[in-house]
Design an enzyme around this catalytic site. Structure first.
Site, PDB file in Angstrom:
ATOM      1  N   CYS B 104       0.814  -1.220   0.000  1.00  0.00           N
ATOM      2  CA  CYS B 104       0.000   0.000   0.000  1.00  0.00           C
ATOM      3  C   CYS B 104       0.842   1.262   0.000  1.00  0.00           C
ATOM      4  O   CYS B 104       0.324   2.366  -0.160  1.00  0.00           O
ATOM      5  CB  CYS B 104      -0.941   0.003   1.194  1.00  0.00           C
ATOM      6  N   HIS B 396      -9.854   2.720  -1.094  1.00  0.00           N
ATOM      7  CA  HIS B 396      -8.407   2.512  -1.034  1.00  0.00           C
ATOM      8  C   HIS B 396      -7.954   1.525  -2.105  1.00  0.00           C
ATOM      9  O   HIS B 396      -7.799   0.347  -1.837  1.00  0.00           O
ATOM     10  CB  HIS B 396      -8.059   2.020   0.388  1.00  0.00           C
ATOM     11  N   CYS B 426       0.446   3.050   6.024  1.00  0.00           N
ATOM     12  CA  CYS B 426       0.824   1.709   6.456  1.00  0.00           C
ATOM     13  C   CYS B 426       0.738   0.757   5.274  1.00  0.00           C
ATOM     14  O   CYS B 426       0.053   1.056   4.293  1.00  0.00           O
ATOM     15  CB  CYS B 426      -0.108   1.233   7.562  1.00  0.00           C
TER      16      CYS B 426
END
Ligand SMILES: NC(=O)c1ccc[n+]([C@@H]2O[C@H](COP(=O)([O-])OP(=O)(O)OC[C@H]3O[C@@H](n4cnc5c(N)ncnc54)[C@H](O)[C@@H]3O)[C@@H](O)[C@H]2O)c1
Lengths: 444, 442
Positions: B104, B396, B426
């Site tokens: 990510c 996301h 994160c």
């Protein structure tokens, strides 16, 4: 939107049938092509006097094949009739009857252009009558012409010399005015140097086109870019995907902006100043329709149409004309509509907005007289776009055939006219409303 | 602050050779997977995001120094995903590109990598970005089928081929669907976060409140036109499709927990966790010289960045807590504290992730004993947190999130005209990346 009927009658057998039945036979119009001759044959200049001679030699300077008398049987590309010195109705007969003979020899896509003076500028009734008579002549001849030929006039304002007609004349002779017929363009001596690069008249200029994600606006952006301008295309954020595609196609920049927001002008000027330095041309093209008979009209439909089509233009112009970023030779071109001239059933809101645009342009035009900035309006008739594709079939078909050219125009026809009004050649045109309607009966 | 461990990288302030600036960004609206972009590939979406950027800044036919982007869920055929997107875009065909993959943090890492190249004078301009499609995710054949197919391609005679094929079992025909589960623990990200959320005693109410703020802030940003020069519609979608402008604490409170259900008092719901999302984002970076020569805006400087990783496998730390470790190292190097920042962009993988991180930084014992600091790192002023919404509302699409955050924060800083912004993202694998942006001198 394709005009199937137009395609059909221009294909052999069906064309002959249409002729026998007396059905409309719309022609494929002579539109501008890079490198094509200005007119499709020799140019005949009619009219007596120094002005006619002077215009004939101007045309010779453009490398045109110029005649002062038509040779029998010869196809003519265009006829220019110089009538700027008529003083009484009796002065019209000779040149106009000669024009009548020449019309028989006019080539497909030929042009007739008169050059005269505005009737309202004389106090002599006979002179005014003769001058106004030309209006009736041009509008009648336009209706008689066939095969995509057009008739238009140029009016020399404030005692302008015939040379002031040059820019408008070139436009009216060319394929760029294919869907303009039965119209008059008033010109003044501009004081700006006349010469321009005919292939890239807008080189080095920056233009903003609103409502450019599709339809007429996208075509305007493409034509301005073809003519050398750097183009900023504006449309609502929701149309951003198409807008980006237009920008990438023409090498411009996309500005996602609702022109009804209070800071729209500031955002346009900020974008232009940062990326290009100054603004030379703004085309107010964004527009919407929310049709309803007045009896059924609601506030939302009324307000939104007025807000987008008219109030945004007023607000943006005010900021623009007060800004140094807008060039001293800056141009504004506004989209009006023949609905704003003739009215249209179910369009009281739209017609109010478009007639309002015409009022605004005339008023601002007066204010700009004496400066090097100009403002003009273009009033399209029926143009084949997504907007008109929504019309009911019968209404659409009627709208197409109601014009002298018996067809709808294309977005390119509106775009070419706007590009002309933006060009150095149109420096002497201000406060005008130019119709691009194929001489539609509507709003005549 | 105490120097916690010198071997973990530079402890000197970053003395950049020259500035790398964020010029602007463009992304497509994000959409829940299986929705409007169900049939769009990563390449389609990344190309669209690049083309929107090109249109906004007039970069048609231009050679950009380098384009770096990536995807987390990636087909093997997309080995050159970014270069292929460039070739399909309106950029010059001689624009080089490379792929990055750091879970990510991919998007943020592309910004950092290209900014560093700009600072060193290796390139003048760069486009950073990322894309992910959970809709068009690769599906792998089972390990059994894969072995059989490979052996089959090596078998020469018909009997050999038949003998290979005879090894095939029905269960081998079930494909392996992609998962966001951690390979070493077999736990999903949500289950990992549930452990951390419980450890830091983050309440359901606090998580729902964070989700609510995210939706409200994102909706307000759309309403004031904030995204009109950051987002270009795609396939008819004009706003992030996950956005629920009308959500409320009552509505969020009705949702059933989906993670950590084993323990009593589970708190993590679909409302305070990000959904699987499709989308793409890009950021245009350049040297000051490049921006000036092209008459382009300069929104913010890319100041510094730091990555960290934690040992979540043996339970030493939570899977998504690495940014907590990266943060003090980066702040210390730059001589800054939380008080020096005007905006905080903490990626909302889960509301619990953000709140656990904030709690850790506020916790005296944790900061002393685990981070090796003199005391608590500090408190993040909630009114400065994710002011234009974050991942809980926007969604996301893993690799696209970094680009979304950098472009939005840079614009927020430019609007304010001064100050600094802090980014924290994160990532799977127990990783995290943090970065600092700074407003340009007016
Ligand atoms: N098509 C015709 O026959 C015709 C005739 C006369 C006049 N016109 C005028 O020409 C112009 C263009 O017409 P068209 O047929 O291409 O229409 P269109 O509907 O195809 O395009 C109009 C564009 O304007 C944009 N727009 C609308 N509201 C906007 C806003 N608030 N801010 C920014 N952009 C906005 C739309 O998104 C759209 O892309 C309009 O002003 C119309 O009134 C058209």
């Amino acid at each position: 939107m394709t005009d199937n009927y137009l395609n059909l009658v221009n294909s052999g057998p069906a064309g002959k049938l249409a002729k026998k039945l007396g059905l409309p036979r719309p022609a494929v119009l002579r539109r501008h092509k890079q490198g094509a001759p200005l007119v499709p044959g020799p140019l005949l200049v009619l009219g007596a006097g120094a002005a006619a001679d002077s215009l004939a030699s101007e045309l010779l300077g453009w490398n045109q094949d110029v005649r002062r008398h038509a040779a029998p049987g010869e196809k003519l590309g265009a006829v220019v009739v110089v009538l700027e010195n008529v003083t009484a109705p009796g002065d019209l007969g000779a040149p106009i009857l000669e024009l009548g003979q020449a019309v028989r020899q006019l080539a497909r896509g030929g042009r007739i252009v008169t050059v005269s003076r505005p009737a309202k500028e004389t106090t002599d009734p006979a002179e005014a009558a003769a001058r106004q008579g030309i209006d009736g002549i041009v509008r009648s001849v336009g209706r008689e012409l066939r095969a995509g030929a057009t008739a238009n006039g140029i009016l020399l304002r404030d005692g302008a010399s015939v040379q002031a007609a040059a820019g408008a004349l070139r436009f009216l002779l060319s394929g760029k005015s294919a869907f303009v017929s039965g119209q008059f363009i008033t010109v003044r001596d501009s004081g700006q140097a006349g010469g321009q690069d005919e292939d890239r008249p807008l080189a080095g200029q920056t233009a903003v086109v609103t409502g450019a994600a599709r339809g007429i606006g996208a075509e305007i952006a493409a034509v301005l870019s073809r003519d050398g301008a750097q183009v900023v295309v504006v449309d609502v954020p929701a149309a951003g995907e198409q807008l980006a595609a237009v920008a990438n196609r023409i090498g411009g920049t996309a500005l996602q902006l609702d022109i009804t927001t209070a800071d729209a002008a500031a955002r346009i000027l900020e974008h232009v100043q940062q990326r290009y330095g100054s603004l030379d041309l703004l085309v107010h093209n964004a527009g919407i329709t929310r049709d309803k008979l007045l009896a059924n009209m609601d506030t939302a439909r009324w307000d939104s149409v007025l807000a987008v089509n008219l109030e945004s233009q007023l607000r943006i112009n005010e900021t623009l004309l007060g800004s140094e970023v807008f060039a001293a030779t800056g141009r504004i071109v506004c989209l009006a509509s023949t609905s704003g001239i003739a009215g249209n059933r179910g369009q009281s809101n739209y017609a109010a907005s478009k007639a309002g645009v015409i009022g605004m342009v005339r008023s601002t035009g007066v204010a700009l007289d004496g400066t090097d900035r100009t403002i003009n309006a273009v009033a399209p008739g029926f143009i084949e776009t997504e907007m008109t594709a929504k019309m009911p079939f019968a209404t659409r078909e009627a709208a197409r055939r109601l014009s002298s050219l018996q067809q709808g125009g294309l977005p390119i026809d509106v775009a070419e006219t706007i590009a002309f009004l933006a060009s150095p050649a149109a420096a002497g045109v201000n406060g005008e409303v130019l119709r691009v309607c194929g001489q539609s009966l509507v709003g005549a | 602050m105490v120097d916690q461990s010198a071997e973990q990288g530079s402890t000197q302030p970053s003395t950049s050779v020259r500035n790398a600036v964020v010029i602007g960004g463009n992304r497509i609206p994000f959409a829940r997977s299986g929705g409007p972009y169900a049939y769009s590939s990563n390449k389609d979406m990344l190309t669209a995001a690049i083309d929107g950027l090109v249109a906004r800044f007039g970069l048609q036919g231009e050679r950009i120094g380098e384009v770096a982007a990536g995807a987390v869920l990636k087909h093997s055929r997309d080995f050159n995903l970014t270069r292929e997107a460039v070739l399909g875009s309106a950029l010059a065909a001689d624009t080089p590109a490379y792929d990055v993959q750091q879970a990510c943090a991919t998007g943020l890492e592309t910004v950092i990598g290209l900014a560093n190249k700009i600072k060193l004078g290796q390139i003048e301009s760069g486009i950073a970005g990322g894309v992910d499609s959970a809709s068009d995710a690769p599906i792998a054949v089972s390990e059994g089928l894969r072995r059989v197919l490979l052996d089959l391609s090596r078998a020469k005679t018909t009997p050999q081929k038949l003998s290979v094929l005879s090894r095939l079992r029905p269960r081998d025909l079930t494909p392996n669907a992609p998962t966001t589960g951690e390979p070493r623990t077999g736990l999903s990200m949500g289950e990992h976060q549930a452990i951390t959320t419980a450890k830091w005693e983050i309440t359901r109410e606090a998580q729902d409140q964070l989700a609510l703020n995210s939706h409200h802030n994102l909706a307000a940003a759309y309403d004031r036109g904030f995204f009109s020069d950051l987002v270009t519609p795609y396939r008819g979608v004009t706003r992030d499709a996950n956005l629920r402008a009308d959500t409320s604490l009552e509505k969020l409170a009705k949702l059933k927990p989906v993670f950590g259900k084993g323990a009593a008092g589970a708190t993590m719901t679909a409302g305070n966790s990000t959904p699987l999302t499709d989308g793409a984002a890009t950021v245009l970076l350049g040297s000051e010289d490049y921006a000036r020569r092209h008459n382009l805006p300069m929104l913010a400087n890319v100041v510094d960045a730091e990555a960290a990783a934690v040992d979540f496998v043996h339970g030493a730390e939570g899977l998504l807590m690495a940014p907590v470790y990266a943060m003090p190292r980066m702040l210390q190097r730059n001589g800054l504290t939380f008080d020096d920042f005007d905006f905080f962009e903490i990626h909302e993988a889960f509301a619990g992730t953000v709140l656990s991180s904030l709690a850790a930084w506020e916790n005296e014992d944790f900061c002393r004993n685990t981070l090796g600091l003199d005391g608590a790192l500090g408190t993040v002023d909630r009114s400065k947190l994710n002011v234009n919404g974050s991942s809980l509302a926007a969604g996301h699409p893993f690799a696209a999130t970094g680009g979304r955050i950098v472009a939005s924060l840079a614009k927020t800083l430019a609007e304010k005209g001064s100050g600094r912004g802090l980014i924290s993202v994160c990532a799977a694998g127990g990783m995290g990346v943090v970065a600092i942006l700074e407003a340009r001198e007016q």
